[in-house]
Structure formats: structure tokens, C-alpha cells
Design an enzyme around this catalytic site. Sequence first.
Site, mmCIF file in Angstrom:
data_model
loop_
_atom_site.group_PDB
_atom_site.id
_atom_site.type_symbol
_atom_site.label_atom_id
_atom_site.label_comp_id
_atom_site.label_asym_id
_atom_site.label_seq_id
_atom_site.Cartn_x
_atom_site.Cartn_y
_atom_site.Cartn_z
ATOM 1 N NE ARG A 124 -38.377 -24.192 -18.510
ATOM 2 C CZ ARG A 124 -37.539 -25.060 -19.076
ATOM 3 N NH1 ARG A 124 -37.316 -25.018 -20.380
ATOM 4 N NH2 ARG A 124 -36.925 -25.977 -18.351
ATOM 5 C CG ASP A 174 -56.745 -12.170 -6.088
ATOM 6 O OD1 ASP A 174 -56.040 -11.146 -6.028
ATOM 7 O OD2 ASP A 174 -57.410 -12.475 -7.106
ATOM 8 C CE1 TYR A 219 -60.838 -11.543 -14.046
ATOM 9 C CE2 TYR A 219 -59.344 -13.409 -13.854
ATOM 10 C CZ TYR A 219 -59.937 -12.428 -14.621
ATOM 11 O OH TYR A 219 -59.667 -12.330 -15.960
ATOM 12 C CE LYS A 258 -56.192 -6.537 -13.777
ATOM 13 N NZ LYS A 258 -55.601 -7.870 -14.014
#
Length: 385
Positions: A56, A180, A108, A205
Site C-alpha cells: 500500500r 503547485d 486548477y 503531465k
Amino acid sequence: MAKHPNTVNAAETDIVQGLHTTEPQTGAVMPPIYPATTFARGPDNALINDAHIYTRDQNPTYRLPESMLARLENGNDALLFSSGMAAGCAVFRAMKPGDEILVPDQMYYGLRDWVRHFAETWGLSLRVYSVADPNAIRRAVTSDTQLVWAESPTNPTWEVTDIADAAAAAHDVGALLAVDSTVATPVHCRPLDLGADLVMHSATKALNGHSDVLAGVLVVKDPSLAVWQTIAKERGESGAIPGPFEAWLLQRGMRTLFVRVMRASQSALTIAQHFENHPALAAVLYPGLPSSPGHDIAARQMRDGYGAMLSFRFRGGEQAALEAISRLRVFTRATSLGGVESLVEHRATAEGASSEVPPDLLRFSVGIERCEDLVNDLDNAIAGL
């Protein structure tokens, strides 16, 4: 004679060679993928490897891309997430009810809408500052501020935040600055070097660069920060991680990051310069243009280019923008950015009813095709509008 890897100074060289990593048993220059979900214990019930219990958040396939990401950002630790949204949300989830957070008025839209809802339900005090005002953060922070969130350049108008000044303003009141930096990429800007505490990327991206991986990342300068410990613990408990195949594809994509981003950024600058004074356009939005309001800041804190994203605003309004996008043949009409292929999007349509984007705007993600073909495609699309 080849230099020893310890003498390498350029991140570009380190990343191309995957931090000079070879698989020790076979000498393979590419690392293996570990699809295992669990890891065995010995006869004494002790772990064979203390770092690996359950996949995990402990799969060994994550280690190389996380180390590469830390190297790219000059950070000291990095964590992979299942998406850029998961990475961004993890920062806000590390805040406590009653904390004050500052976010920009341009960011965003998916994260913007989520933060507004989360702040209300989690009991955070949310304040919004204007990215167009260089002094907005300094005026907005208070002694109650715990987190300042910045995005630079902003999507989709490409406003630029002075990261060093934002970091100073945040630190003056004991707050953290998280940035960001998805659009800039570590090729053009490293927020941690400018004073930021955390940097976030949608690794889907440009970091991956091939439109075939969903992933996000956070990088930190000081891993001893309490917020970082909270984020790491939450990631392990919630399981917001990519699979091992995605992690492997990400490290492979990052090896060509510099050549891809440099070529795409140069093409974006060429396109912006070519169309800056086109009679059909009301504005070309790109931080690499001296006419851009944020150009001076961008020139100071970005290097080797200004990114591969730009936007056109049309004098003929939404109708002209929609007509132009319908005529494009080389640019693909699709959401996302940072891939090798060039994309175009009528952003207001993509964001839907909650969009705050002007309807006359088209957003472009420039890829690595021949630049002349991209310019000609745009010339043909907007001719006569």
C-alpha cells in the site's frame, strides 16, 4: 575518462541515468517492476526487509521515482500519490480544524472546487488572494495562517507568483508555503530553492510526458516537518498511491523530461511570439512574452524557458474561439497537458458550469512535434476570424 557519479552536478544527467542505478543481480540498466502486494517473513517471523511489509505504501518500485523526484526538486524526500489531486488534497487534509489557509483566486479548478467544499466541512478558515496583486499574500496572511497555497504559472491564464516573496510572507507568520509547480516543471523552476516548504506536481503531465500514467507527487525540503509526517501517515493509511506499473512508467518517462520540456517550451515561445499581434486575437497569454504582466518575475525565478502552456483570447469572443478549435488538424482537442502530443481545449466548456474561465479563451499544451507544423495549423485555424 568517465567521471564517478558522485561528481555529477547536473540533475539532467542524474535523471537521464535514473540516478545511475543498475539492478545488482543482473546489471540491468532499467529497474524491475515488483507487482507483489505482500512480502514474506522468515522462519523467525521477522521481516526479510524492514522497508517492505505491504504494497500500500511500501512497494520497492516506488523508491527510484521518488528519489528521482527529490533530486529534480532539490528536496530531501518525496511521496508518490495516485494522482495530482490526491497529492494536493493530502496537503489540505494535514491541516487541523480551525486552521486558516490561503489559496489563489486562479488555480486548477478541480482542486479549487474541492478545497472550497473541504474547508467548509473540515472547519478550515479559507481565504482567497488575487494572483494579479503582487502584495496580496503579504496583506492576506495573519497570525492564524497555517498554509499558503500557490500555483505558478496559474492555469489557464499563466499568471506568475513571486515564490521567494510568498515564502517570506508565509514564514513571517509561521505558515508553510506549498506550490503547485506542475506547469513550470522542475526543468524551469524549483520552488524549494526559492523558499517553499512543499512542492506538488500532477505527475500525469510533463513528468511522465506520454499521457499514459495517472500519478501525483509531493516533495519536501525538510522531512522532519510535522505536516510531512502527517501526510506520509495519511498516505499509508488511505492507500492513495499509484500501482507499481504506473510508478515504473513514471521513472521511465522522467528520463526524457529535459529534452521533451525544453523542446516543447521553445515551440511554445515561438508560437506566442508569432501570434502576439495577430488581428484575430485579443491577447496571447504566455509568461515568456515581455508584454506579460508576470514576465519580470518569471524571468527571475524560471530558467531555460517558460513552459509549454499558453492561451489565446479571441476578439470575436466565444464564437470565434469555438470556430478556431473546430478547424485545428494537428492539435488534438483533449483535456490534459505535458504530453508529447499537442493538445487544445476550450477551457470553459471543459470545466463546465462552475468555470470562471473567459469563454473566449483556448488553452494550448504544446508538444514536441515540428514547430512549423503547429504554427501553420494555428495560422489556418484562425485565418479570417
